[in-house]
Design a protein around this motif. Structure first.
Motif, short mmCIF file in Angstrom:
data_model
loop_
_atom_site.label_atom_id
_atom_site.label_comp_id
_atom_site.label_asym_id
_atom_site.label_seq_id
_atom_site.Cartn_x
_atom_site.Cartn_y
_atom_site.Cartn_z
N LYS A 10 0.86 -1.21 -0.03
CA LYS A 10 -0.11 0.00 0.10
C LYS A 10 0.78 1.29 -0.10
O LYS A 10 2.05 1.43 0.72
N GLY A 11 0.70 2.13 -0.92
CA GLY A 11 1.52 3.18 -1.05
C GLY A 11 1.20 4.39 0.12
O GLY A 11 -0.04 4.41 0.68
N GLN A 154 -0.82 2.56 7.94
CA GLN A 154 -1.55 3.59 8.06
C GLN A 154 -2.75 3.47 8.75
O GLN A 154 -3.24 2.29 8.36
N ASP A 156 -5.59 3.45 8.54
CA ASP A 156 -7.18 3.79 7.83
C ASP A 156 -7.44 2.44 7.14
O ASP A 156 -6.59 1.60 6.80
N LEU A 158 -8.45 1.50 3.91
CA LEU A 158 -7.64 0.80 2.70
C LEU A 158 -6.32 0.39 2.99
O LEU A 158 -6.08 -0.79 2.41
N LYS B 10 4.10 8.01 -6.87
CA LYS B 10 4.31 8.05 -5.39
C LYS B 10 3.08 7.47 -4.84
O LYS B 10 2.00 7.64 -5.28
N GLY B 11 3.39 6.57 -3.65
CA GLY B 11 1.98 6.02 -3.00
C GLY B 11 1.51 6.86 -2.14
O GLY B 11 1.78 7.99 -1.78
N GLY B 12 0.17 6.49 -2.12
CA GLY B 12 -0.94 7.27 -1.00
C GLY B 12 -1.31 8.55 -1.23
O GLY B 12 -1.24 9.53 -0.41
N GLN B 41 -3.93 -4.13 -5.93
CA GLN B 41 -4.48 -3.90 -4.63
C GLN B 41 -5.84 -3.79 -4.52
O GLN B 41 -6.48 -4.08 -3.41
N PRO B 133 0.78 2.36 -8.06
CA PRO B 133 1.95 3.40 -7.69
C PRO B 133 3.34 2.49 -8.10
O PRO B 133 4.09 2.23 -7.32
N MET B 190 -5.09 16.25 -0.03
CA MET B 190 -4.76 16.06 1.44
C MET B 190 -4.07 17.49 1.85
O MET B 190 -3.02 17.46 2.73
N ILE B 220 -8.02 19.79 -2.96
CA ILE B 220 -8.60 18.96 -1.96
C ILE B 220 -8.13 19.00 -0.48
O ILE B 220 -6.97 18.72 -0.22
N VAL B 222 -7.51 18.08 3.63
CA VAL B 222 -7.43 16.88 4.47
C VAL B 222 -8.58 16.61 5.18
O VAL B 222 -9.11 17.55 5.78
N SER B 223 -8.98 15.31 5.23
CA SER B 223 -10.19 15.32 6.21
C SER B 223 -10.53 13.51 6.36
O SER B 223 -10.35 12.91 5.49
#
Ligand SMILES: Nc1ncnc2c1ncn2[C@@H]1O[C@H](COP(=O)(O)OP(=O)(O)OP(=O)(O)O)[C@@H](O)[C@H]1O
Ligand SMILES: Nc1ncnc2c1ncn2[C@@H]1O[C@H](COP(=O)(O)OP(=O)(O)OP(=O)(O)O)[C@@H](O)[C@H]1O
Ligand SMILES: [Mg+2]
Ligand SMILES: [Mg+2]
Lengths: 261, 261
Positions: A10-11, A154, A156, A158, B10-12, B41, B133, B190, B220, B222-223
């Motif tokens: 997971k990234g 992380q 979360d 996902l 880049k991940g995530g 994934q 990613p 984020m 966007i 972050v939340s």
């Protein structure tokens, strides 16, 4: 001497951040550490203030030399000193993204990284490998070369779901290639215990996997200091030494030392 | 009809979140949307409430059928209806991680996804491809099949550094395989405009790339709602329709519609 593979397909779960911070934590206990950047994004190389574009030699050159069996470039030729006398770095750059294809038709293609690390195993107390976010051949190489696996996660939903994909790959490597590979544990990163979501994910993960896999007691809090540190070419322990984040990684270091002693 | 590839190695950084939210935003403008999960994934599949382990057919089966040239399984055979009448899903599961190796010796290996989408292009207004990613063959397939590229970018230093690796790959695909590929823009995700770091990264990125690449006006925020939504099998627009996050993705949708009209 212990090789720890820091991985999660997971990234953005904090693999690179954990590799850099743990290396520094171990160095504060006078351990000699080799950091290996095993990701063509070279986030770890960048995080330590090195520009991947300026490197003439990286881990990809050592990998190519092993594949061609010409012994021309060894891991010592690419290892860099860092600002910390106890930490050396094997850097990466974008060329490593070629490796996945290069390895396809190589005999014992899963063991190239293990062979790469062989010459220097005795010179370090710990070798930490920062993995790319995937489950491909490069990751299998890292799992095959490792004694232990540390899984940043992380807090979360996902990321938690991704765990169910990672564990079968680890088990397959344990069964077929590296029987002594053990799982050091799951480290929760970017946790925000004020949110129900973060607490729930930690709870559910512990219930689902906690009987088979250690979950580190320490969790890493979310903090913008972590984003700022790599921009300054430092780990959190140097950038914000008294912060909660730095303190948390010092506690993780102690848990790692305790497990490995 | 437009194929949009949502990618960043880049991940995530919010690729999956953006794919799901943009699809819903477009559906609110009565557009027919096909979502393609191009990541083993299967985060997108999971985000829409589908369990990848229960699927007997996924995009991997269509890919295999094209490679073997036996026409046995077409994209229609694997496409799922979702709770939204305007959105269909081509799901993925872990088997897709085999594809990178399967494609190595295939003739025109970069064009398999393009061939996969060909039969249904006319039935949708938009096809959104959520990428894994990486910068490997699967990503090149997505860039080769796309008309436009949308680049989600977390407003942090390491993600910004990754941009310098992604752009050369896009340019190479434009030059050699897909000359009509255009960059729709960079979408900051984020973001936390209360932190200097987030503001600085946005500023530096605009200065470094803004003359060549559009940067979406909308960012966007972050939340935690974004982490909760996939756990409920919904996009942010359904899960928290009046939230800042949902509103931001509606504005992004309008920017996309404006660019493509
Ligand atoms: N505890 C934390 N709180 C806030 N931000 C964090 C924390 N840990 C890491 N970060 C930031 O989140 C981003 C992702 O972390 P990092 O790059 O270490 O993850 P990764 O798993 O290595 O990503 P990749 O999958 O791309 O390799 C980075 O910008 C990093 O600075
Ligand atoms: N604006 C946001 N604020 C807070 N969390 C977010 C936001 N957008 C996405 N997230 C969460 O951050 C995590 C990473 O997002 P996501 O999975 O969409 O990124 P990705 O780029 O698709 O990751 P990967 O590289 O693994 O495919 C997810 O848990 C998601 O719910
Ligand atoms: Mg990383
Ligand atoms: Mg994703």
């Amino acid at each position: 001497m212990t090789v720890i593979c820091i991985t999660n397909q997971k990234g953005g779960v904090g693999k690179t951040t954990t590799a850099a911070a743990l290396a520094q934590g171990l160095s504060e206990h006078n351990k000699r550490v080799l950091l290996v950047d095993w990701d063509s994004q070279a986030s770890l190389t960048v995080s330590l203030g090195v520009n991947p574009d300026n490197l003439s030699l990286t881990c990809y050159d050592v990998l190519t030399s092993i594949i061609k069996n010409n012994g021309r470039i060894s891991i010592r030729d690419v290892t860099l000193k860092t600002g910390n006398p106890n930490i050396d770095l094997v850097p990466a750059n974008i060329e490593l993204s070629q490796a996945q294809l290069d390895l396809v038709n190589v005999l014992t293609r899963e063991l190239v990284l293990k062979e790469m690390l062989q010459p220097v195993r005795k010179e370090y107390d710990y070798i930490l490998v920062d993995c790319l976010p995937s489950l491909g051949l490069l990751n299998v190489n890292a799992l095959s070369a490792a004694d232990s696996v540390l899984i940043p996660l992380q807090s979360d939903f996902l990321a938690m779901k991704g765990l169910a994909l990672l564990l079968p790959t680890i088990i397959r490597v344990q069964e077929r290639i590296n029987p002594s590979l053990e799982i050091l544990g799951i480290l929760f990163t970017m946790t925000n215990t004020r949110t129900l979501h973060s607490r729930e994910v930690i709870e559910v993960t512990k219930r689902a996997f906690g009987d088979r896999i250690k979950v580190f007691d320490t969790t890493i809090p979310v903090s913008v200091r972590f984003k700022e540190a790599p921009a300054a070419g430092m780990t959190i322990l140097t950038y914000a030494p008294k912060s909660d984040g730095a303190e948390a990684y010092r506690l993780v270091t102690e848990e790692v030392l305790h497990e490995k002693s």
